[in-house]
Design an enzyme around this catalytic site. Structure first.
Site, PDB file in Angstrom:
ATOM      1  N   MET A  70       0.877  -1.176   0.000  1.00 59.73           N
ATOM      2  CA  MET A  70       0.000   0.000   0.000  1.00 59.73           C
ATOM      3  C   MET A  70       0.910   1.219   0.000  1.00 59.73           C
ATOM      4  O   MET A  70       1.013   1.953   0.991  1.00 59.73           O
ATOM      5  CB  MET A  70      -0.901  -0.038   1.239  1.00 59.73           C
ATOM      6  N   MET A 139     -10.173  -4.933  -2.203  1.00 65.06           N
ATOM      7  CA  MET A 139     -10.198  -4.416  -0.825  1.00 65.06           C
ATOM      8  C   MET A 139     -11.648  -4.284  -0.365  1.00 65.06           C
ATOM      9  O   MET A 139     -12.461  -3.663  -1.047  1.00 65.06           O
ATOM     10  CB  MET A 139      -9.512  -3.043  -0.742  1.00 65.06           C
ATOM     11  N   ASP A 177      -9.797  -8.573   1.428  1.00 61.98           N
ATOM     12  CA  ASP A 177      -8.949  -8.084   2.520  1.00 61.98           C
ATOM     13  C   ASP A 177      -9.649  -6.937   3.230  1.00 61.98           C
ATOM     14  O   ASP A 177      -9.910  -5.900   2.628  1.00 61.98           O
ATOM     15  CB  ASP A 177      -7.615  -7.625   1.901  1.00 61.98           C
TER      16      ASP A 177
HETATM   17  C1  DX5 Z   1      -5.970  -3.023   5.636  1.00 62.34           C
HETATM   18  C2  DX5 Z   1      -5.000  -4.160   5.405  1.00 62.34           C
HETATM   19  C3  DX5 Z   1      -5.517  -5.457   5.866  1.00 62.34           C
HETATM   20  C4  DX5 Z   1      -5.750  -5.560   7.327  1.00 62.34           C
HETATM   21  C5  DX5 Z   1      -6.919  -6.468   7.537  1.00 62.34           C
HETATM   22  O1  DX5 Z   1      -5.332  -1.844   5.331  1.00 62.34           O
HETATM   23  O2  DX5 Z   1      -4.715  -4.274   4.028  1.00 62.34           O
HETATM   24  O3  DX5 Z   1      -4.737  -6.563   5.428  1.00 62.34           O
HETATM   25  O4  DX5 Z   1      -4.640  -6.048   8.042  1.00 62.34           O
HETATM   26  O5  DX5 Z   1      -7.218  -6.429   8.865  1.00 62.34           O
HETATM   27  P1  DX5 Z   1      -8.608  -6.919   9.449  1.00 62.34           P
HETATM   28  O6  DX5 Z   1      -8.751  -8.345   9.086  1.00 62.34           O
HETATM   29  O7  DX5 Z   1      -8.421  -6.678  10.903  1.00 62.34           O
HETATM   30  O8  DX5 Z   1      -9.664  -6.059   8.828  1.00 62.34           O
HETATM   31 ZN    ZN Z   2      -3.646  -6.272   3.128  1.00 58.92          ZN
END
Ligand code: DX5
Ligand code: ZN
Length: 218
Positions: A70, A139, A177
């Site tokens: 990211m 996402m 995710d």
């Molecule tokens: C969000 C990340 C995710 C995050 C997911 O910015 O890309 O991978 O760690 O966490 P949970 O499962 O707690 O939503």
């Molecule tokens: Zn992630």
């Protein structure tokens, strides 16, 4: 349908014990570990960098390192993450970079390439690149922080990527995710997702093996 893969996200673990957290993932059954890399620019948070992956490898982790960048300038760090032990490197579609060149660089380092899109990005943005990657990451929260609520408005995008995949006979995994637990994972599975990132829900689970087994049966 491809068999489900659970990729626990290290972001939700105790960062004073990252090595033990990776070992706990392996002990519970999953073969993937999701690594969230944040630059404080593409997302308003910072996490960890290549040295963390290298240290986990030195600590003995054999997990498949599913590395989610990211970051605004992914091209600057492909070599470093590959050298540190990344197996897959997923970049975002949103930054104005040369995506094709970056996928080539990822592959030239012997890694697999993935492409991610944010909840606010139309699914059509990934369509031109479907033949260049073997994973699309939809996402299901706005990236930057763990522990957010799953967004149901992202479900149609999963279904669209699944349609393109079957129409074109593509070898593609569809990963989700953000806010994934068994209930939201099942909603995504019903639309064609086969790869599930779980941070908070995995690390909060009292019985991690049972949690992983339930995902494997989704
Ligand atoms: C969000 C990340 C995710 C995050 C997911 O910015 O890309 O991978 O760690 O966490 P949970 O499962 O707690 O939503
Ligand atoms: Zn992630």
């Amino acid at each position: 349908m491809k068999e489900p893969i659970l990729a626990p996200s290290l972001l939700a673990s105790d960062h004073a014990e990252l090595g033990q957290a990776a070992a706990a993932v392996a002990a519970a059954g999953p073969s993937w570990l999701h690594l969230d890399i944040m630059d404080g620019h593409f997302v308003p948070n910072l996490s960890f960098g290549p040295e963390t992956l290298a240290a986990l490898r030195r600590h003995g982790s054999k997990l498949f390192f599913d590395t989610h960048l990211m970051i605004s300038e992914p091209h600057r760090y492909i070599g470093a993450f590959a050298k540190a032990g990344a197996d897959r490197i997923t970049i975002h579609v949103e930054p104005p970079v040369n995506h094709l060149a970056i996928f080539g660089a990822i592959r030239s380092h012997g890694c697999r390439a993935g492409l991610a899109l944010n909840p606010g990005t139309p699914v059509e943005a990934v369509e031109p690149f479907l033949g260049e990657v073997d994973l699309v990451l939809v996402m299901t929260v706005q990236p930057g922080f763990g522990g957010q609520a799953f967004r149901e408005d992202t479900l149609p995008k999963i279904a669209q990527v699944d349609r393109w995949r079957s129409e074109r006979g593509l070898e593609l995994r569809i990963e989700v995710d953000g806010g994934i637990d068994l209930a939201t994972g099942a909603l995504c599975r019903a639309r064609g997702a086969d790869t599930f990132v779980a941070g908070t829900s995995f690390f909060k689970a009292a019985d991690k093996s049972a949690f992983a087994a339930a995902f494997a049966a989704l």
